[in-house]
Design a protein around this motif. Structure first.
Motif, mmCIF file in Angstrom:
data_model
loop_
_atom_site.group_PDB
_atom_site.id
_atom_site.type_symbol
_atom_site.label_atom_id
_atom_site.label_comp_id
_atom_site.label_asym_id
_atom_site.label_seq_id
_atom_site.Cartn_x
_atom_site.Cartn_y
_atom_site.Cartn_z
ATOM 1 N N VAL A 137 0.835 -1.203 0.000
ATOM 2 C CA VAL A 137 0.000 0.000 0.000
ATOM 3 C C VAL A 137 0.871 1.254 0.000
ATOM 4 O O VAL A 137 0.588 2.225 -0.723
ATOM 5 C CB VAL A 137 -0.958 -0.006 1.214
ATOM 6 C CG1 VAL A 137 -1.655 1.330 1.372
ATOM 7 C CG2 VAL A 137 -1.987 -1.117 1.065
ATOM 8 N N PHE A 138 1.937 1.251 0.784
ATOM 9 C CA PHE A 138 2.844 2.400 0.809
ATOM 10 C C PHE A 138 3.477 2.626 -0.555
ATOM 11 O O PHE A 138 3.536 3.766 -1.049
ATOM 12 C CB PHE A 138 3.919 2.202 1.867
ATOM 13 C CG PHE A 138 4.937 3.310 1.898
ATOM 14 C CD1 PHE A 138 4.641 4.517 2.519
ATOM 15 C CD2 PHE A 138 6.179 3.148 1.302
ATOM 16 C CE1 PHE A 138 5.571 5.548 2.540
ATOM 17 C CE2 PHE A 138 7.109 4.172 1.317
ATOM 18 C CZ PHE A 138 6.805 5.376 1.944
ATOM 19 N N ASP A 139 3.972 1.561 -1.200
ATOM 20 C CA ASP A 139 4.583 1.689 -2.517
ATOM 21 C C ASP A 139 3.577 2.179 -3.558
ATOM 22 O O ASP A 139 3.933 2.930 -4.475
ATOM 23 C CB ASP A 139 5.162 0.341 -2.965
ATOM 24 C CG ASP A 139 6.376 -0.064 -2.137
ATOM 25 O OD1 ASP A 139 6.968 0.816 -1.480
ATOM 26 O OD2 ASP A 139 6.710 -1.262 -2.130
ATOM 27 N N LEU A 140 2.326 1.768 -3.410
ATOM 28 C CA LEU A 140 1.295 2.166 -4.370
ATOM 29 C C LEU A 140 0.920 3.642 -4.220
ATOM 30 O O LEU A 140 0.706 4.344 -5.223
ATOM 31 C CB LEU A 140 0.053 1.291 -4.180
ATOM 32 C CG LEU A 140 -1.118 1.523 -5.130
ATOM 33 C CD1 LEU A 140 -0.733 1.138 -6.553
ATOM 34 C CD2 LEU A 140 -2.336 0.728 -4.683
ATOM 35 N N LEU A 141 0.854 4.112 -2.972
ATOM 36 C CA LEU A 141 0.390 5.477 -2.726
ATOM 37 C C LEU A 141 1.505 6.507 -2.618
ATOM 38 O O LEU A 141 1.221 7.706 -2.646
ATOM 39 C CB LEU A 141 -0.440 5.513 -1.436
ATOM 40 C CG LEU A 141 -1.734 4.686 -1.438
ATOM 41 C CD1 LEU A 141 -2.430 4.802 -0.095
ATOM 42 C CD2 LEU A 141 -2.658 5.137 -2.563
ATOM 43 N N SER A 142 2.740 6.074 -2.472
ATOM 44 C CA SER A 142 3.830 7.036 -2.268
ATOM 45 C C SER A 142 4.023 7.999 -3.441
ATOM 46 O O SER A 142 4.366 9.171 -3.195
ATOM 47 C CB SER A 142 5.137 6.304 -1.959
ATOM 48 O OG SER A 142 5.463 5.394 -2.974
#
Length: 197
Positions: free
Chosen positions: A64-69
Motif C-alpha cells: 500500500v505504501f509503494d502504491l500510494l507514495s
C-alpha cells in the motif's frame, strides 16, 4: 497537578494496554507464550501462525505504501495508509487463525489421535508433492523470502507430523503425552482467552 497528570497518563496507558490485549494478534502471542511449557506443540503452531500473520500484514502495508507514495509528496499519508492496511490485514489474519485453531482442536477432539495422524500424513504428502513440483520449476537465482516461506511451512508440517507420531502414538518415547488431556487443556485455554481471562 503533577500527580493528576501522572494518573491520567497511567490510565491512558492502561486503556491502550487493554485494547492491545483484546486484539487477536496479541491473543495469539499470549497463547504461544503461556502454552510453551504445558503444550509445546500448540505453542509452536501458534507462534508460527503469528509470524505468518505478521508477514502478511507487513507485506500488505509495504504494498500500500509503494502504491500510494507517488501521490503523496511528503510520504506521510502513504505511510499512515500503509500502517493502517497492514494492521487491518494482521488482525483479520489473526482472527482467522484463532478460528482455525479452535476448529482444529474440535476436530481433534471428535476424531481422535489416529485419524488426526492420518490427516497430518495426507496433508504432509500433498504439501511436499506441491513443493517438489514448484521447486522443479523455480530458478535458484530468483529465491526470495516469499518463495522460501512455503518451503519453511512444508518443513514445519513434516516436523509436526513426525513429532505427533512420536509424542502421541509411541508410549516408549520419553516425551510421550496424553492426547486427550492436551486437547481438552488447549480447548479450555482458548475458551478462557476468548472471554479475556
Amino acid at each position: 497537578m503533577f500527580k493528576a497528570i501522572a494518573s491520567r497518563v497511567r490510565a491512558a496507558a492502561s486503556a491502550i494496554d487493554d485494547a492491545v490485549r483484546q486484539t487477536h494478534a496479541a491473543r495469539l502471542a499470549i497463547m504461544a507464550a503461556r502454552l510453551r511449557r504445558p503444550l509445546p506443540l500448540l505453542a509452536i503452531l501458534t507462534a508460527a501462525t503469528l509470524l505468518f500473520c505478521l508477514f502478511l500484514g507487513w507485506s500488505t502495508g509495504r504494498s500500500v505504501f509503494d502504491l500510494l507514495s507517488p501521490a503523496s509528496p511528503t510520504g506521510i499519508g502513504a505511510g499512515i495508509a500503509g500502517v493502517l492496511a497492514g494492521l487491518a490485514v494482521l488482525e483479520l489474519c489473526a482472527a482467522f487463525a484463532v478460528t482455525l485453531i479452535t476448529g482444529a482442536l474440535q476436530l481433534a477432539y471428535d476424531t481422535g489421535r489416529h485419524r488426526v495422524r492420518a490427516l497430518l500424513v495426507i496433508a504432509c504428502a500433498i504439501v511436499l508433492a506441491g513443493l517438489a513440483w514448484r521447486l522443479s520449476e523455480l530458478d535458484p537465482a530468483s529465491l526470495s523470502f516469499a518463495t522460501i516461506l512455503p518451503i519453511l511451512g512444508g518443513g514445519s508440517l513434516l516436523a509436526l507430523t513426525i513429532w505427533f507420531e512420536r509424542a502421541y502414538l509411541r508410549p516408549a518415547y520419553p516425551g510421550f503425552r496424553d492426547f486427550w488431556v492436551d486437547v481438552v487443556d488447549a480447548r479450555r485455554f482458548l475458551t478462557r482467552a476468548a472471554h479475556g481471562e
